[in-house]
Write an enzyme that holds these catalytic residues in place. Structure first.
Site, PDB file in Angstrom:
ATOM      1  N   LYS A  13      19.595   2.948 -21.130  1.00 19.25           N
ATOM      2  CA  LYS A  13      18.894   2.484 -19.919  1.00 19.25           C
ATOM      3  C   LYS A  13      19.788   2.587 -18.684  1.00 19.25           C
ATOM      4  O   LYS A  13      19.357   3.050 -17.637  1.00 19.25           O
ATOM      5  CB  LYS A  13      18.444   1.020 -20.074  1.00 19.25           C
ATOM      6  CG  LYS A  13      17.393   0.798 -21.133  1.00 19.25           C
ATOM      7  CD  LYS A  13      16.856  -0.626 -21.082  1.00 19.25           C
ATOM      8  CE  LYS A  13      17.876  -1.694 -21.361  1.00 19.25           C
ATOM      9  NZ  LYS A  13      18.359  -1.732 -22.765  1.00 19.25           N
ATOM     10  N   ARG A  88      12.448  -8.883 -20.000  1.00 15.79           N
ATOM     11  CA  ARG A  88      12.752  -8.840 -21.426  1.00 15.79           C
ATOM     12  C   ARG A  88      11.916  -9.825 -22.221  1.00 15.79           C
ATOM     13  O   ARG A  88      11.999  -9.839 -23.455  1.00 15.79           O
ATOM     14  CB  ARG A  88      14.225  -9.178 -21.640  1.00 15.79           C
ATOM     15  CG  ARG A  88      15.129  -7.983 -21.900  1.00 15.79           C
ATOM     16  CD  ARG A  88      16.531  -8.523 -22.007  1.00 15.79           C
ATOM     17  NE  ARG A  88      17.469  -7.714 -22.723  1.00 15.79           N
ATOM     18  CZ  ARG A  88      18.360  -6.925 -22.144  1.00 15.79           C
ATOM     19  NH1 ARG A  88      18.367  -6.757 -20.845  1.00 15.79           N
ATOM     20  NH2 ARG A  88      19.246  -6.294 -22.885  1.00 15.79           N
ATOM     21  N   ARG A 122      30.485   3.234 -26.636  1.00 18.70           N
ATOM     22  CA  ARG A 122      30.365   3.171 -25.171  1.00 18.70           C
ATOM     23  C   ARG A 122      31.601   2.490 -24.561  1.00 18.70           C
ATOM     24  O   ARG A 122      32.127   1.520 -25.109  1.00 18.70           O
ATOM     25  CB  ARG A 122      29.118   2.357 -24.820  1.00 18.70           C
ATOM     26  CG  ARG A 122      28.872   2.271 -23.334  1.00 18.70           C
ATOM     27  CD  ARG A 122      27.874   1.211 -23.007  1.00 18.70           C
ATOM     28  NE  ARG A 122      26.516   1.567 -23.363  1.00 18.70           N
ATOM     29  CZ  ARG A 122      25.541   0.682 -23.524  1.00 18.70           C
ATOM     30  NH1 ARG A 122      25.774  -0.597 -23.411  1.00 18.70           N
ATOM     31  NH2 ARG A 122      24.339   1.068 -23.851  1.00 18.70           N
ATOM     32  N   ARG A 169      32.429  -3.228 -24.316  1.00 18.84           N
ATOM     33  CA  ARG A 169      31.786  -4.494 -23.995  1.00 18.84           C
ATOM     34  C   ARG A 169      31.949  -5.483 -25.138  1.00 18.84           C
ATOM     35  O   ARG A 169      31.924  -5.102 -26.309  1.00 18.84           O
ATOM     36  CB  ARG A 169      30.297  -4.256 -23.716  1.00 18.84           C
ATOM     37  CG  ARG A 169      30.040  -3.970 -22.251  1.00 18.84           C
ATOM     38  CD  ARG A 169      28.656  -3.501 -21.990  1.00 18.84           C
ATOM     39  NE  ARG A 169      27.601  -4.306 -22.597  1.00 18.84           N
ATOM     40  CZ  ARG A 169      26.309  -4.074 -22.417  1.00 18.84           C
ATOM     41  NH1 ARG A 169      25.927  -3.074 -21.647  1.00 18.84           N
ATOM     42  NH2 ARG A 169      25.396  -4.823 -22.994  1.00 18.84           N
ATOM     43  N   ARG A 180      21.221  -8.020 -31.025  1.00 11.05           N
ATOM     44  CA  ARG A 180      20.569  -7.552 -29.797  1.00 11.05           C
ATOM     45  C   ARG A 180      19.355  -6.681 -30.140  1.00 11.05           C
ATOM     46  O   ARG A 180      18.315  -6.761 -29.484  1.00 11.05           O
ATOM     47  CB  ARG A 180      21.566  -6.770 -28.930  1.00 11.05           C
ATOM     48  CG  ARG A 180      22.584  -7.693 -28.254  1.00 11.05           C
ATOM     49  CD  ARG A 180      23.778  -6.942 -27.701  1.00 11.05           C
ATOM     50  NE  ARG A 180      23.429  -6.003 -26.661  1.00 11.05           N
ATOM     51  CZ  ARG A 180      24.197  -4.970 -26.295  1.00 11.05           C
ATOM     52  NH1 ARG A 180      25.346  -4.751 -26.901  1.00 11.05           N
ATOM     53  NH2 ARG A 180      23.809  -4.163 -25.334  1.00 11.05           N
TER      54      ARG A 180
HETATM   55  P1  AMP Z   1      22.116  -5.245 -21.185  1.00 11.25           P
HETATM   56  O1  AMP Z   1      23.292  -4.757 -20.414  1.00 11.25           O
HETATM   57  O2  AMP Z   1      20.804  -4.969 -20.495  1.00 11.25           O
HETATM   58  O3  AMP Z   1      22.116  -4.795 -22.628  1.00 11.25           O
HETATM   59  O4  AMP Z   1      22.229  -6.841 -21.199  1.00 11.25           O
HETATM   60  C1  AMP Z   1      23.355  -7.494 -21.776  1.00 11.25           C
HETATM   61  C2  AMP Z   1      23.024  -8.950 -22.026  1.00 11.25           C
HETATM   62  O5  AMP Z   1      22.722  -9.624 -20.784  1.00 11.25           O
HETATM   63  C3  AMP Z   1      21.830  -9.215 -22.916  1.00 11.25           C
HETATM   64  O6  AMP Z   1      22.146  -9.106 -24.299  1.00 11.25           O
HETATM   65  C4  AMP Z   1      21.468 -10.638 -22.489  1.00 11.25           C
HETATM   66  O7  AMP Z   1      22.375 -11.571 -23.040  1.00 11.25           O
HETATM   67  C5  AMP Z   1      21.714 -10.610 -20.986  1.00 11.25           C
HETATM   68  N1  AMP Z   1      20.494 -10.166 -20.264  1.00 11.25           N
HETATM   69  C6  AMP Z   1      20.346  -9.022 -19.526  1.00 11.25           C
HETATM   70  N2  AMP Z   1      19.120  -8.955 -18.989  1.00 11.25           N
HETATM   71  C7  AMP Z   1      18.469 -10.083 -19.386  1.00 11.25           C
HETATM   72  C8  AMP Z   1      17.151 -10.574 -19.171  1.00 11.25           C
HETATM   73  N3  AMP Z   1      16.250  -9.902 -18.453  1.00 11.25           N
HETATM   74  N4  AMP Z   1      16.843 -11.779 -19.741  1.00 11.25           N
HETATM   75  C9  AMP Z   1      17.735 -12.476 -20.437  1.00 11.25           C
HETATM   76  N5  AMP Z   1      18.977 -12.060 -20.713  1.00 11.25           N
HETATM   77  C10 AMP Z   1      19.357 -10.863 -20.188  1.00 11.25           C
END
Ligand code: AMP
Length: 228
Positions: A13, A88, A122, A169, A180
């Site tokens: 993404k 989400r 990554r 990360r 996740r």
């Molecule tokens: P990502 O980089 O999009 O994979 O997001 C990393 C982490 O940030 C996720 O595993 C959640 O812990 C938190 N996170 C990101 N976006 C959201 C969202 N829209 N709602 C809740 N938690 C989020």
């Protein structure tokens, strides 16, 4: 134009939203990136978010929605945006509906094993967030060929754009990645179904190098008249 990019963790993404947004003259807004920035210091909020992210769980809806709404009010978001990582949950989707009219969604299709391989390989710049990947994938699964060359920096461990350190990360550990993916299936897939019924979908098959996939996606976006 206002878009949402959907895809499981590791599907790319961040890679695709940051490549597509400048071509469309809009900004990419990543909630995960927002939370990683907040989590950098040692304030009570930072510690709370670090703890949630380290488990692969979701940050509470009220906080996430409040932060996202502020982001959407910024001048740079007024020309349009691609939302990466939001909404989400169904409550987030409904909150978004009340403040913005989404024109289309981009849905990244990627193989689960490939996503796990990519996510653990990554590397992210700890200063500017640029994404690299050390996995060099070239294989066929279920009849689909995946040619995804590594995305390496010129100097090992250093960001090409800003010289920051490249790090894995904290939520890229195998057990957190599994969680996740589980959270995605349970909470975020219904959000995709919710929007699929309402707005056009541009499907992205993430089985080639990002530049190739980006160009193929741009062709679909132009064909659908969504580049204006
Ligand atoms: P990502 O980089 O999009 O994979 O997001 C990393 C982490 O940030 C996720 O595993 C959640 O812990 C938190 N996170 C990101 N976006 C959201 C969202 N829209 N709602 C809740 N938690 C989020």
């Amino acid at each position: 134009m206002k878009f949402i990019i959907f895809g499981a963790p590791g599907s790319g993404k961040g890679v695709y939203s940051t490549r597509l947004a400048p071509k469309l003259g809009i900004v990419a807004i990543a909630t995960g990136e927002m939370f990683r920035n907040i989590a950098k210091d040692s304030s009570p909020l930072a510690v709370q978010i670090q703890e949630i992210m380290s488990r692969g769980a979701l940050v509470p809806d009220d906080l996430t929605i409040e932060l996202l709404k502020k982001e959407l009010e910024k001048p740079e978001a007024q020309n349009g945006f691609i939302l990466d990582g939001f909404p989400r949950t169904l409550d987030q989707a409904k909150a978004l509906d009340s403040v913005a009219k989404i024109d289309a969604i981009f849905n990244i299709n990627a193989n689960r094993d490939i996503m796990i391989e990519k996510i653990t390989a990554r590397r992210t710049c700890n200063k500017c967030g640029e994404i690299y990947n050390i996995a060099n994938i070239d294989k066929t699964i279920d009849g689909v060929h995946y040619t995804m060359p590594a995305m390496m920096s010129k100097v090992e461990g250093k960001c090409d754009k800003c010289g920051g350190d490249l790090v894995q990360r904290a939520d890229a550990k195998p057990e957190v990645v599994e969680e996740r993916l589980r959270v995605y299936e349970e909470q975020s897939k219904p959000v995709l179904d919710y929007f699929k019924d309402k707005v056009p979908t541009i499907e992205i098959l993430a089985n080639e190098a990002p530049d190739v996939v980006t160009e193929k996606t741009m062709e679909k976006i132009r064909a659908a008249g969504l580049d204006k």
